[in-house]
Scaffold this motif. Structure first.
Motif, short mmCIF file in Angstrom:
data_model
loop_
_atom_site.label_atom_id
_atom_site.label_comp_id
_atom_site.label_asym_id
_atom_site.label_seq_id
_atom_site.Cartn_x
_atom_site.Cartn_y
_atom_site.Cartn_z
N ALA A 1 12.62 15.67 37.80
CA ALA A 1 13.03 14.33 38.22
C ALA A 1 12.77 13.35 37.09
O ALA A 1 11.63 13.20 36.63
N ALA A 2 13.83 12.67 36.63
CA ALA A 2 13.72 11.73 35.52
C ALA A 2 13.32 10.35 36.05
O ALA A 2 14.15 9.45 36.20
N ALA A 3 12.02 10.18 36.32
CA ALA A 3 11.53 8.92 36.90
C ALA A 3 11.03 7.94 35.83
O ALA A 3 10.47 6.91 36.16
N ASP A 4 11.23 8.29 34.55
CA ASP A 4 10.99 7.31 33.49
C ASP A 4 12.31 6.56 33.32
O ASP A 4 13.11 6.85 32.44
N VAL A 5 12.53 5.59 34.20
CA VAL A 5 13.84 4.95 34.31
C VAL A 5 14.06 3.81 33.31
O VAL A 5 15.16 3.26 33.25
N TYR A 6 13.04 3.48 32.53
CA TYR A 6 13.15 2.34 31.62
C TYR A 6 13.64 2.72 30.23
O TYR A 6 14.13 1.88 29.49
N ARG A 7 13.49 3.96 29.88
CA ARG A 7 13.90 4.41 28.54
C ARG A 7 15.02 5.44 28.67
O ARG A 7 14.75 6.59 29.04
N PRO A 8 16.25 5.08 28.36
CA PRO A 8 17.35 6.05 28.39
C PRO A 8 17.06 7.28 27.53
O PRO A 8 17.46 8.39 27.87
N ALA A 9 16.33 7.05 26.44
CA ALA A 9 16.01 8.18 25.54
C ALA A 9 15.16 9.22 26.25
O ALA A 9 15.29 10.42 26.00
N ILE B 1 15.22 9.92 29.50
CA ILE B 1 16.09 10.67 30.43
C ILE B 1 16.95 11.67 29.66
O ILE B 1 17.07 12.83 30.05
N ASN B 2 17.50 11.22 28.54
CA ASN B 2 18.33 12.12 27.72
C ASN B 2 17.51 13.27 27.16
O ASN B 2 17.97 14.41 27.09
N GLN B 3 16.27 12.96 26.73
CA GLN B 3 15.40 14.01 26.21
C GLN B 3 15.10 15.05 27.28
O GLN B 3 15.16 16.26 27.03
N LEU B 4 14.80 14.57 28.50
CA LEU B 4 14.49 15.49 29.59
C LEU B 4 15.70 16.37 29.91
O LEU B 4 15.56 17.58 30.14
N LYS B 5 16.89 15.77 29.91
CA LYS B 5 18.10 16.54 30.21
C LYS B 5 18.37 17.60 29.14
O LYS B 5 18.76 18.73 29.44
#
Length: 445
Positions: free
Chosen positions: A135-143, A145-149
Motif C-alpha cells: 500500500a503506497a501510503a506515502d502520498v506526499y511524494r510521487p517519487a 509511490i513510483n519507487q514502490l511500484k
C-alpha cells in the motif's frame, strides 16, 4: 559491519593473553577497555555502563572456570551478555488468525522504508509462501509511490495507490482489496519526514487506529547512531510499535544503534538490511550478531544463504566432477553466478570466522567478478569445457572480446588451475571429517 567495534573489543581482550587466570586487576583493565570501545561505537552511555557492570560481576563471580583459557572464558561472558542486550531470541512477525496480516511500516525520510517494504514483501513470498500487496501510503511524494511500484513490479507484487493525498484511505482500501483478492498480507509504506514532527506522528497514529495492524515496524538508519535510538524512542512513545528494522547495516562500522536500541526502547530488532538489493534482508538473530561482532563469523547464516542458491542434486554432480578432475570453466561460471545470488560480497565475507579481521583494511570490490565473467563469456563453449586448448591466438581473441588483456586471461587460468587442485584435495570425506572435528575446538563449538 561493526569493524571498528570488533577491532576495539579484540584489543580489549589482549590484556588477558598470557594470563594464567582471570584476576581482579586484568578484569578491571579489560572492562575499562570494553566500555571505552562501546562508547566510541556510539553506544548509549547507560547501556554501555550496565553492560560492562554485568560483565565485570560475572567475571568476578563463581561462574568463572579457572581451568579454562581466561581469554576464551572472558569472551564467552561478553558474548552471553551481548546476546542478552540484543534480546536473546529471534522474534518473528505477528500473523493474523484471519487473513490478511496487516504490517504498518514507519520511520523518518531516508531511513529506507520504501525499499524495506518491497524487501519484506519479497522475503515473505519466498520464505513464508505469502501473497502480499503493498500500500503506497506515502502520498506526499510521487517519487515514493513510483519507487514502490517499480520495486513491486520486479518481484511481481501488486501495489495499491490513489491520486488523493489521503494516507488513511489508502491503508483502509488496501486492506479491503487484499480481502477481495484473497491476498494474505498487506504491507503499508507510510510517509516519512526529515525529522519527527506532530503531523507525521498524527498520521501514522491515525493509520494504525484505522487498520489495526498486526505488526507495526519502525525502520531506522543504523548509521545515524544515537540519533537513531532517540528517534526510535520518540516514535515508540507515540505509536507503540512492535519491532525495529535496522537498515544500512553494511555501512555501519560502529554498531551503536544496534547495541543500544533494544535496551533503550524495549522493543526487539526484527530485521536487518545490508544493501540496496531486494534480497539484502535478514531476520535478526541476537546470537549470530554477537558472534559477528566478536569476530566469530556467522556460519549458520552463510550456510542458509548457500542452501537457497545451491541445488543439492547439482552439488553432488559438481562434487563428482571435481573428484574426477572434470571441473571446467562452465562449472566455474555457474558457481560465480550462485555466489553472486547469495548477496553482498562484503556481508558474506563477514560471516566467515576470522575473515573480517583479516580483510579489515582491505577494500572488497563488489564488481570483482565482472572481468572474470566477461573473459569466460567471451570463450566458446568448447573453450570453456576444455580450457587446455587456449593457445595464444585464442587468448588474444578472448582478451579483445572481453575488454581485458592477455595477461588477465593468463592470471585467471593460473588461479583456476590452482583452485581445481585445492578443490580436489578437499573433496574427500576423510579430510572434510577432520575439518569438522577441528571446529569442535572453537570456543563456542
Amino acid at each position: 559491519m561493526f569493524e571498528d567495534l570488533s577491532s576495539k573489543l579484540e584489543k580489549a581482550f589482549q590484556s588477558l593473553k598470557g594470563e594464567a587466570k582471570i584476576s581482579d586487576v586484568n578484569i578491571a583493565e579489560t572492562v575499562r577497555e570494553i566500555r571505552r570501545a562501546l562508547l566510541d561505537a556510539d553506544v548509549n552511555y547507560e547501556v554501555a555502563k550496565e553492560f560492562t557492570n554485568k560483565v565485570k560481576d560475572r567475571a568476578m563471580g563463581e561462574d568463572v572456570l579457572t581451568a579454562v583459557n581466561p581469554g576464551q572464558q572472558f569472551t564467552k561472558i561478553v558474548y552471553d551478555e551481548m546476546v542478552t542486550i540484543f534480546g536473546q531470541e529471534r522474534e518473528d512477525i505477528e500473523v493474523a488468525h484471519t487473513p490478511p496480516t496487516v504490517i504498518l511500516i514507519a520511520g523518518l525520510q531516508g531511513s529506507g522504508k520504501t525499499t524495506f517494504s518491497a524487501k519484506l514483501a519479497k522475503y515473505l513470498k519466498e520464505e513464508n509462501n505469502r501473497n502480499p500487496i503493498l500500500a503506497a501510503a506515502d502520498v506526499y511524494r510521487p517519487a515514493a509511490i513510483n519507487q514502490l511500484k517499480t520495486l513491486a513490479e520486479s518481484i511481481s507484487t501488486p501495489v495499491y495507490s490513489i491520486e488523493q493525498k489521503d494516507a488513511v484511505r489508502v491503508a483502509k482500501e488496501a486492506v479491503s482489496m487484499a480481502k477481495s483478492l484473497a491476498l494474505d498480507t498487506v504491507i503499508i509504506d507510510t510517509a516519512g519526514r526529515m525529522h519527527v514532527d506532530e503531523k507525521m506522528m498524527n498520521e501514522v497514529a491515525e493509520i494504525k487506529e484505522a487498520v489495526q495492524p498486526n505488526e507495526t515496524l519502525f525502520v531506522v538508519d543504523s548509521m545515524t547512531g544515537q540519533d537513531a535510538v532517540n528517534t526510535a524512542k520518540e516514535f515508540n512513545e507515540r505509536i507503540n510499535y512492535d519491532g525495529v528494522v535496522l537498515t544500512k547495516l553494511d555501512g555501519d562500522t560502529r554498531g551503536g544503534a544496534a547495541l543500544s536500541i533494544k535496551t533503550v526502547v524495549e522493543k526487539p530488532i526484527k530485521f536487518v538490511s545490508t544493501g540496496e538489493k531486494l534480497d539484502a534482508l535478514s531476520p535478526f538473530y541476537p546470537d549470530r550478531m554477537a558472534q559477528r561482532i566478536l569476530g566469530m563469523g556467522d556460519v549458520v547464516s552463510l550456510v542458509e544463504k548457500a542452501q537457497k542458491e545451491f541445488d543439492q542434486e547439482e552439488a553432488e554432480k559438481l562434487q563428482k566432477k571435481i573428484k574426477s578432475d572434470k571441473f571446467d570453466l562452465e562449472d566455474f561460471r555457474q558457481q560465480l553466478q550462485q555466489i553472486k545470488g547469495m548477496g553482498n560480497i562484503s556481508d558474506l565475507v563477514g560471516m566467515i570466522p576470522g575473515a573480517g579481521k583479516a580483510l579489515q583494511d582491505k577494500e572488497i570490490d563488489e564488481d570483482a567478478f565482472k572481468p572474470i565473467e566477461a573473459i569466460i563469456n567471451s570463450m566458446t563453449p568448447e573453450e570453456r569445457r576444455n580450457p587446455e586448448i587456449l593457445n595464444g591466438t585464442r587468448r588474444r581473441r578472448i582478451a579483445q572480446g572481453s575488454g581485458t588483456k592477455v595477461r588477465d586471461i593468463n592470471d585467471l587460468m593460473k588461479q583456476f588451475n590452482q583452485m581445481k587442485k585445492m578443490m580436489k584435495q578437499f573433496s574427500g570425506m576423510g579430510k572434510m571429517g577432520k575439518m569438522m572435528k577441528g571446529m569442535k575446538n572453537l570456543p563456542f563449538g
